[in-house]
Design a protein around this motif. Structure first.
Motif: not given
Length: 149
Positions: A71-82
């Motif tokens: 979750e970015t400081d400005d509220g966006a959600f990002i899925l991270k896979r690795s």
């Protein structure tokens, strides 16, 4: 081809759980908390949103997969896979599994992360190849990811 630092993640991991199979062990280590920071991006790892799931061979080396939300400081959600690989001499693996402090140059921990970001300032994550290096600490992990440019 060149590399540019994209972001660094500091993650605190929860207890390890294991499924012992014939010849290997599947682990599960859930994310308790974490932060990330890079040029133009920063925020937190969403607690309980996923974790690391290593496939450990009998010699202690193996492959791993991870998935969790940022979750970015400005509220966006990002899925991270690795996906990645870790290998080391048996005595180093034993120390890593015991959550002891280990010199990161004594083992190989590399990965290729992928991101799913919303339209907007972070969609560059969707269009970029990344490579990363990991470092295990007694209570978690430190990851550094570079953009391939």
């Amino acid at each position: 081809m060149q590399l540019e630092l994209a972001l660094e993640m500091q993650i605190t991991l929860g207890p390890r759980m294991h499924i012992h199979m014939d010849g290997y062990t599947r682990g599960a280590v859930l994310i308790e908390k974490g932060t990330f920071r890079g040029p133009g991006i920063s925020g937190r790892i969403v607690p309980g949103s996923g974790g690391d799931f290593p496939l450990v061979q009998a010699d202690g080396n193996g492959r791993f997969e991870s998935q969790y939300l940022l979750e970015t400081d400005d509220g966006a959600f990002i899925l991270k896979r690795s996906t990645g690989i870790r290998h080391a001499p048996p005595e180093v693996v034993a120390k890593l599994l015991a959550r002891e402090e280990v010199d990161p140059s004594s083992y190989y921990m590399r990965m290729t992360p992928r991101f799913e970001a919303p339209v907007g300032p972070y969609e560059w994550l969707n269009r970029t190849i990344f490579v990363g290096v990991g470092q295990r600490n007694p209570d978690g992990s430190l990851f550094r990811f570079w953009k391939v440019v």
